[in-house]
Design a protein around this motif. Structure first.
Motif, PDB file in Angstrom:
ATOM      1  N   THR A  96      51.636  28.200  57.317  1.00 23.00           N
ATOM      2  CA  THR A  96      51.095  28.546  56.030  1.00 23.00           C
ATOM      3  C   THR A  96      52.136  28.031  55.000  1.00 23.00           C
ATOM      4  OG1 THR A  96      50.233  30.608  57.265  1.00 23.00           O
ATOM      5  CG2 THR A  96      50.738  30.648  54.829  1.00 23.00           C
ATOM      6  N   VAL A  97      53.437  28.200  55.079  1.00 22.44           N
ATOM      7  CA  VAL A  97      54.402  27.473  54.014  1.00 22.44           C
ATOM      8  C   VAL A  97      53.882  26.300  53.697  1.00 22.44           C
ATOM      9  CG1 VAL A  97      56.772  27.093  53.754  1.00 22.44           C
ATOM     10  CG2 VAL A  97      56.034  29.215  54.820  1.00 22.44           C
ATOM     11  N   ARG A  98      53.603  25.357  54.688  1.00 17.63           N
ATOM     12  CA  ARG A  98      53.345  23.949  54.640  1.00 17.63           C
ATOM     13  C   ARG A  98      52.053  23.774  53.897  1.00 17.63           C
ATOM     14  NH1 ARG A  98      50.595  20.021  57.190  1.00 17.63           N
ATOM     15  NH2 ARG A  98      51.420  17.837  56.762  1.00 17.63           N
ATOM     16  N   ALA A  99      51.202  24.743  54.094  1.00 17.19           N
ATOM     17  CA  ALA A  99      49.913  24.690  53.617  1.00 17.19           C
ATOM     18  C   ALA A  99      49.813  25.026  51.928  1.00 17.19           C
ATOM     19  CB  ALA A  99      48.811  25.332  54.373  1.00 17.19           C
ATOM     20  N   PHE A 100      50.854  25.627  51.376  1.00 20.42           N
ATOM     21  CA  PHE A 100      50.598  26.056  49.921  1.00 20.42           C
ATOM     22  C   PHE A 100      50.557  24.792  49.220  1.00 20.42           C
ATOM     23  CE2 PHE A 100      52.907  30.270  51.289  1.00 20.42           C
ATOM     24  CZ  PHE A 100      51.506  30.750  51.250  1.00 20.42           C
ATOM     25  N   ALA A 123      60.584  20.030  59.104  1.00 15.91           N
ATOM     26  CA  ALA A 123      61.641  20.294  58.062  1.00 15.91           C
ATOM     27  C   ALA A 123      61.447  21.779  57.666  1.00 15.91           C
ATOM     28  CB  ALA A 123      61.029  19.489  56.706  1.00 15.91           C
ATOM     29  N   VAL A 124      60.629  22.416  57.512  1.00 13.25           N
ATOM     30  CA  VAL A 124      60.499  23.953  57.367  1.00 13.25           C
ATOM     31  C   VAL A 124      61.382  24.508  58.607  1.00 13.25           C
ATOM     32  CG1 VAL A 124      59.288  25.999  57.501  1.00 13.25           C
ATOM     33  CG2 VAL A 124      58.286  23.725  56.568  1.00 13.25           C
ATOM     34  N   LYS A 125      61.320  24.027  59.874  1.00 14.81           N
ATOM     35  CA  LYS A 125      62.085  24.459  61.110  1.00 14.81           C
ATOM     36  C   LYS A 125      63.590  24.215  60.634  1.00 14.81           C
ATOM     37  CE  LYS A 125      60.208  23.939  64.985  1.00 14.81           C
ATOM     38  NZ  LYS A 125      59.911  23.605  66.272  1.00 14.81           N
ATOM     39  N   ASP A 126      63.936  22.940  60.310  1.00 17.61           N
ATOM     40  CA  ASP A 126      65.419  22.702  60.160  1.00 17.61           C
ATOM     41  C   ASP A 126      65.990  23.566  59.164  1.00 17.61           C
ATOM     42  OD1 ASP A 126      65.094  20.531  62.086  1.00 17.61           O
ATOM     43  OD2 ASP A 126      64.744  18.983  60.474  1.00 17.61           O
ATOM     44  N   ALA A 127      65.417  23.755  58.171  1.00 14.93           N
ATOM     45  CA  ALA A 127      65.813  24.633  56.955  1.00 14.93           C
ATOM     46  C   ALA A 127      66.026  26.076  57.760  1.00 14.93           C
ATOM     47  CB  ALA A 127      64.634  24.822  55.750  1.00 14.93           C
ATOM     48  N   ALA A 128      65.177  26.488  58.265  1.00 14.66           N
ATOM     49  CA  ALA A 128      65.419  27.962  59.231  1.00 14.66           C
ATOM     50  C   ALA A 128      66.814  27.858  59.792  1.00 14.66           C
ATOM     51  CB  ALA A 128      64.230  28.314  59.854  1.00 14.66           C
TER      52      ALA A 128
END
Length: 334
Positions: free
Chosen positions: A156-160, A236-241
């Motif tokens: 969902t984060v990626r979809a915005f 990239a979202v996962k890496d940030a987490a």
């Protein structure tokens, strides 16, 4: 070929610890000593008095012996210490070439772990306070601030899109757009409008104005979260987490590791930290935090796009007493 020099495990360990003593913190040295003491104990029980006799098969036997009664994470830390010790032994011709490489650290299926773990509110607050102070309105800050605030999935984060964010109304819309590579997990049922707090709205506004790369994706859409190349990737979202949930980033290491000796200190290896988590435990922690703060389950279900049954079974990490206390607050008002 270099001739190996026989040495018993206890002597080698003593030499190794003496050499590393000046470069390691006392607590780190103490932990490594404990890890290697266990190895020496096993060697004695197996009547191994010369490290040059060690083989990959024997190291596998040690791993089986050592894993009994300890957690997978603890085993990984123990074996990591042993691997570094054996690498040093190889360098002084006290062990066969490549022996250290025969130690295979336990694989850590972080997605499996994520079913049982969550980022708790205290750790989330410390992480976010660090970002607010040192990385305000960067992509990483905006991303994690939003994920904790609304408990959304990484997809969902990626979809915005940029146009989904309405600063004046303080809302963010989630849309299912499968034809252009941003589907939502629950399809059109996952579409919703998310209410944002004053602060999160301000962070997103500052991010889009000052730090967002002005890029389009492969379909000509303008993503909210961008890289130099276009829409942010799931990895990239996962890496940030993983990177920002390492406790050493915003506080002290709970595993008593020294940064000079920790395999997870590099951002590219952040997932190796026993305490770092992927996006899903952040979502679980956010959901539990909302419930603990008396947000009605129906509101949490709608906001986080999760059914009541799934919420109860997989996301609500409150204890039975905490749930009972929440019910009492509603019943007392009747």
């Amino acid at each position: 070929m270099t001739e190996l020099q026989p040495i018993n495990p206890e002597s080698a360990v003593e030499m190794y610890l003496n050499e590393r003593q000046s470069e390691l913190a006392d607590k780190t040295l103490e932990n490594i000593t404990g890890h290697l003491r266990a190895f020496c104990e096993w060697c004695e029980s197996e009547e191994i008095d010369d490290l040059t006799e060690l083989t990959g098969r024997r190291l596998h036997d040690y791993r089986i012996w050592r894993q009994e009664g300890i957690a997978q994470t603890t085993l990984s830390i123990n074996l990591s210490s042993l691997r570094k010790f054996l690498r040093w032994c190889v360098s002084i011709d006290a062990a066969p070439e490549g022996l250290d490489e025969k130690i295979i650290l336990p694989s850590r299926n972080r997605e499996t772990e994520a079913r049982d773990t969550m980022l708790n509110a205290d750790d989330a607050e410390e992480m976010l306070n660090h970002l607010r102070k040192y990385q305000y309105a960067t992509r990483t800050h905006a991303l994690l601030e939003l994920m904790w605030h609304v408990g959304c999935r990484k997809g969902t984060v990626r979809a915005f899109d940029l146009g989904d964010f309405h600063s004046r109304n303080q809302t963010l819309e989630a849309h299912h757009r499968p034809d252009t590579d941003t589907p939502l997990k629950n399809g059109r049922r996952g579409q919703r409008t998310l209410a944002l707090s004053d602060y999160v709205t301000e962070v997103l506004s500052d991010y889009t104005e000052h730090h967002r790369y002005d890029k389009t994706d492969d379909y000509g859409r303008e993503p909210l979260f961008t890289t130099r190349y276009g829409r942010i990737s799931l990895s990239a979202v996962k890496d940030a987490a993983y990177t920002m949930t390492r406790p050493c980033v915003y506080g002290s290491c709970p595993h008593n590791r020294d940064t000079d000796d920790c395999e997870a200190v590099d951002d590219n290896s952040a997932s190796l930290c026993p305490s770092s988590v992927s996006p899903h435990p952040i979502r679980r922690g956010s959901i539990t935090h909302h419930l603990l703060n008396d947000v009605p389950e129906t509101a949490v279900s709608d906001r986080m796009n999760v059914s009541k049954d799934v919420l109860d079974a997989h996301y609500d990490q409150r204890t039975a007493d905490e749930k009972a206390e929440a019910r009492r607050k509603y019943l007392d008002s009747i």
